[in-house]
Design an enzyme around this catalytic site. Structure first.
Site, PDB file in Angstrom:
ATOM      1  N   LYS A   1      -8.966   5.519  10.786  1.00 32.18           N
ATOM      2  CA  LYS A   1      -9.307   4.957   9.139  1.00 32.18           C
ATOM      3  C   LYS A   1      -9.176   3.598   9.124  1.00 32.18           C
ATOM      4  CE  LYS A   1      -7.948   6.107   4.722  1.00 32.18           C
ATOM      5  NZ  LYS A   1      -7.659   4.608   4.086  1.00 32.18           N
TER       6      LYS A   1
ATOM      7  N   ASP B   1       0.646  -0.957   0.044  1.00 31.42           N
ATOM      8  CA  ASP B   1       0.074  -0.150  -0.281  1.00 31.42           C
ATOM      9  C   ASP B   1       0.891   1.169  -0.054  1.00 31.42           C
ATOM     10  OD1 ASP B   1      -1.888  -1.730   0.254  1.00 31.42           O
ATOM     11  OD2 ASP B   1      -2.629  -1.161   2.077  1.00 31.42           O
TER      12      ASP B   1
ATOM     13  N   GLU C   1     -17.322   1.346   6.073  1.00 35.76           N
ATOM     14  CA  GLU C   1     -16.128   0.415   5.637  1.00 35.76           C
ATOM     15  C   GLU C   1     -16.548  -1.085   6.352  1.00 35.76           C
ATOM     16  OE1 GLU C   1     -13.710   2.127   3.772  1.00 35.76           O
ATOM     17  OE2 GLU C   1     -11.998   0.575   3.877  1.00 35.76           O
TER      18      GLU C   1
ATOM     19  N   CYS D   1      44.658  -4.598   0.449  1.00 36.82           N
ATOM     20  CA  CYS D   1      43.387  -5.715   0.367  1.00 36.82           C
ATOM     21  C   CYS D   1      42.487  -5.381  -0.434  1.00 36.82           C
ATOM     22  CB  CYS D   1      42.768  -5.580   1.725  1.00 36.82           C
ATOM     23  SG  CYS D   1      41.264  -6.497   1.753  1.00 36.82           S
TER      24      CYS D   1
HETATM   25  S1  IVH Z   1     -14.147   9.563   4.723  1.00 32.40           S
HETATM   26  C1  IVH Z   1     -16.126  11.348   1.179  1.00 32.40           C
HETATM   27  N1  IVH Z   1     -13.619   8.218   6.970  1.00 32.40           N
HETATM   28  O1  IVH Z   1     -10.677   5.084   3.603  1.00 32.40           O
HETATM   29  C2  IVH Z   1     -15.663  10.647   2.250  1.00 32.40           C
HETATM   30  N2  IVH Z   1     -13.013   7.389   4.946  1.00 32.40           N
HETATM   31  O2  IVH Z   1      -8.716   6.122   1.497  1.00 32.40           O
HETATM   32  C3  IVH Z   1     -14.297  10.099   1.994  1.00 32.40           C
HETATM   33  N3  IVH Z   1     -12.126   5.084   5.431  1.00 32.40           N
HETATM   34  O3  IVH Z   1     -12.936   5.707   0.459  1.00 32.40           O
HETATM   35  C4  IVH Z   1     -14.195   9.113   3.099  1.00 32.40           C
HETATM   36  N4  IVH Z   1     -12.304   5.019   7.464  1.00 32.40           N
HETATM   37  O4  IVH Z   1     -13.405   3.813   2.381  1.00 32.40           O
HETATM   38  C5  IVH Z   1     -13.501   8.242   5.775  1.00 32.40           C
HETATM   39  N5  IVH Z   1     -13.326   7.550   9.034  1.00 32.40           N
HETATM   40  C6  IVH Z   1     -13.331   7.297   7.683  1.00 32.40           C
HETATM   41  C7  IVH Z   1     -12.649   6.055   7.101  1.00 32.40           C
HETATM   42  C8  IVH Z   1     -12.628   6.128   5.855  1.00 32.40           C
HETATM   43  C9  IVH Z   1     -11.884   4.195   6.511  1.00 32.40           C
HETATM   44  C10 IVH Z   1     -12.003   4.602   3.980  1.00 32.40           C
HETATM   45  C11 IVH Z   1     -12.908   4.861   2.785  1.00 32.40           C
HETATM   46  C12 IVH Z   1     -12.327   5.915   1.812  1.00 32.40           C
HETATM   47  C13 IVH Z   1     -10.724   5.407   2.047  1.00 32.40           C
HETATM   48  C14 IVH Z   1     -10.023   6.304   1.505  1.00 32.40           C
END
Ligand code: IVH
Length: 649
Positions: free
Chosen positions: A92, A9, A150, A409
């Site tokens: 996240k 990632d 998610e 060496c």
């Molecule tokens: S906000 C418009 N909040 O991370 C809103 N995303 O890398 C955009 N994700 O597509 C996303 N936890 O699937 C948001 N607390 C969180 C999140 C989150 C996981 C994921 C989500 C997004 C991705 C982006």
């Protein structure tokens, strides 16, 4: 394999950012199928496509507090209120994004993200997720809304699932995210149910409707009240400095959670500002930023301890590792620094060890994970002889390093010549490790003076070697010739007396101005030079006492290599000029760029002012770039810097 990634990632994030940067700078180069156009995979054929009412966005990443602060600076320029609006912080979740459409409080459709505009209808599978409310509680929900969240597989479930798969002879999932994404796209929803997926929600879209909340924080509270699972660590931070503190605390928590969490999402709390801030390139909202933590320490197996003989004769132990990823880079060798350290940390061959690259380009072994010892690990013995030439090794008093004393060496000679020709030293283009090895092997050269001796090394001879043609042989000879006028400081550093780094070489060169004077100086005279301590002085004087080194220097002089230092202020092409460097330059490291500027008589300073000659700008520049623009200071790239220095590009 749709759900097995080809790269890490972190590597993906880095490449994606590089591509997005390039496309911003050169919009005409953006290909119609560039990955920046889309956010996920195209829907597979088996599921019905589902068009989202509102596109599903992605998030930009910040890998440090500075990057987060730069984000705030950027958005505050557009909408100054953001600094006072507060931020919500959310864990996240690292799973698979879903969009849940509710009509009059009842789940109508559950879909994957797909390409952001259109995903797959996986309603039947999502209904099997126990956390997911099929009918909402409470009141006040918009008649039509999309709730975003998610789906994830708890780490404990993941471990069990993989055990079961291995027992059945099936390939294990690479990580919980792939397992979750795979489970969502099962054609048989009974299989999905058996996987034990879970859900967290964090976002609502209700186009046209009046939303019953004003802030992201209230939104999360309403989601909870309606019966949605919301990650419990979310919190409000009144400003960015408190956000930094709260994020640091959250970071320590993430590892212990039963779900994969790959950062903290920072969102402007006041929703009215979201609309004002808008979206960048159909992809990333300006009002949110993912603060990500690149893993800085990894654990892997130490397969062997080997020794490399350095140009000063030092025996440098290094670890041969089972390849492992650290801060997005695959590492299979790491330095062990010295033998005392191996002993002090009790690092044994066969150990599981912690490896880091934090702040360093060169990976290093931190120490063993003792709990994972099985008893089959073997202690490392300090070698009595040089692994290359088998001379008896020496250990100077009060030094941690062990040395091969043989100045001839082959291990030392090879490293020494490679260093001599390297970019920070004599900068001889095209003379790298493999070619030096070939020249030594062919017997054309034994030392650095031989490079300049056309009786020993000439175009005809090079042509006899593999990998050389008329043109490349001519170019190498020309590059060697072109290095002759480099200043004494560079030659001295390139010859590499022990403990004499570039800074010291420059001090000595400025003080003594010619190699002859320096070679005749006593230890006391050398250590009288400002900034040169007794150990360095002794090492430098020792270098000139050695008859072979004196001979070498005499030959360099006879072959036309410059051994004098021009007065820096008067001489160099950048004399009297001041530079600031920002961002990552394409080929030079920060240290190399600084060294090159200083060799040219210029100075490098940390911050931009009106007297700055120019700012050298690389990729991902920081706030210095904005400052330079404000002050109207010239901006140049690495190529221009090298041109000004009269160096090769
Ligand atoms: S906000 C418009 N909040 O991370 C809103 N995303 O890398 C955009 N994700 O597509 C996303 N936890 O699937 C948001 N607390 C969180 C999140 C989150 C996981 C994921 C989500 C997004 C991705 C982006």
């Amino acid at each position: 394999m749709l759900d097995a990634p080809e790269m890490s990632d972190a590597e993906y994030d880095r490449l994606f950012r590089e591509l997005a940067d390039l496309e911003r700078a050169h919009p005409h180069l953006r290909a119609p199928d560039s990955p920046t156009h889309r956010i996920g995979a195209e829907p597979a054929q088996q599921f019905t496509k589902h068009r989202h009412l509102v596109p599903m966005l992605s998030l930009a990443n910040a890998f440090s507090e500075e990057e987060l602060a730069e984000w705030e600076d950027r958005i505050a320029r557009l909408v100054p209120e953001v600094r006072r609006a507060g931020y919500t912080l959310e864990v996240k979740i690292d799973g698979a994004a879903v969009s849940l459409t509710y009509r009059n409080g009842v789940l109508a459709i559950g879909a994957t993200r797909g390409n952001g505009s259109e995903g797959e209808d996986v309603t039947a599978n999502l209904r099997t997720v126990l956390d997911l409310p099929l009918r909402l509680q409470g009141t006040g929900w918009p008649a039509l809304m999309e709730v975003r969240g998610e789906v994830y597989l708890p780490k404990s479930r993941f471990a069990k699932l993989n055990q079961e798969r291995e027992a059945r002879g099936e390939p294990p999932f690479a990580n919980p995210r792939n397992a979750a994404a795979g489970a969502l796209r099962q054609l048989d929803s009974k299989v999905t149910r058996g996987r034990g997926l879970r859900l967290f929600c964090f976002h609502v879209e209700a186009p046209g409707a009046k939303r019953p909340f004003e802030t992201q924080h209230e939104l999360l509270e309403r989601l909870t009240a309606w019966g949605f699972p919301v990650e419990p660590h979310h919190q409000l931070a009144p400003d960015l400095s408190q956000a930094h503190r709260a994020i640091a605390k959250l970071e320590t928590l993430l590892e212990g959670l039963d779900y994969g969490a790959d950062g903290v999402v920072v969102k402007v709390n006041r929703l009215a500002l979201h609309a004002e801030l808008g979206v960048v390139g159909d992809r990333e909202p300006r009002w949110a930023m993912a603060r990500k933590f690149a893993p800085e320490v990894a654990v892997t197996k130490l397969l062997d301890i080997q020794i490399n003989v350095g140009r000063t004769g030092s025996l440098n132990p290094f670890a041969v590792l089972e390849p492992v990823e650290v801060t997005g880079v695959t590492v299979s060798n790491a330095t062990l620094h010295n033998f005392d350290l191996i002993e002090a940390k009790d690092i044994r061959v066969g150990d599981w060890v912690e490896v880091t690259r934090a702040g360093e380009v060169i990976p290093q072994v931190l120490g063993p994970v003792r709990e994972r010892r099985t008893g089959s690990e073997t202690k490392f013995e300090l070698p009595a002889r040089c692994p290359v030439c088998h001379s008896k090794v020496e250990r100077p008093q009060d030094e941690v390093m062990v040395y091969c004393p043989n100045v001839s060496c082959p291990g030392r000679v090879l490293e020494g010549i490679v260093h001599f020709a390297s970019r920070g030293a004599m900068d001889i283009r095209g003379l790298g490790y493999e070619r030096v090895r070939a020249l030594l092997h062919a017997g054309y050269i034994d030392n650095v003076a031989d490079l300049y001796d056309r009786d020993k090394l000439n175009q005809q001879q090079l042509l006899a070697l593999d990998g050389f043609a008329e043109k490349s042989a001519g170019q190498l000879i020309a590059a060697i010739e072109a290095s002759k006028p480099r200043p004494l400081s560079t030659v001295l550093f390139a010859l590499g007396p022990r403990h004499v780094g570039f800074q010291v070489a420059r001090l000595l060169a400025r003080q003594f101005t010619t190699m002859d004077r320096l070679a005749e100086a006593s230890v006391d005279e050398i250590s009288a030079a400002h900034g040169v301590g007794p150990i360095i002085a002794e090492a430098a004087a020792g270098f000139f006492r050695e008859p072979r080194n004196r001979q070498l220097i005499a030959r360099l002089a006879a072959l036309g290599v410059n051994l004098t230092e021009p007065h820096a202020a008067a001489g160099g092409p950048l004399a009297g000029q001041t530079y600031v460097i920002t961002g990552t330059l394409p080929t030079l490291s920060r240290a190399q760029a600084q060294q090159a500027i200083e060799q040219g008589g210029g100075r490098v300073v940390a911050s931009v002012s009106k007297t700055t000659t120019a700012v050298v700008v690389g990729s991902d520049p920081g706030g210095k770039l904005d400052r330079a623009r404000e002050l109207g200071v010239a901006l140049i790239d690495e190529a221009e810097l090298l041109r000004r220095l009269g160096r090769r590009l």
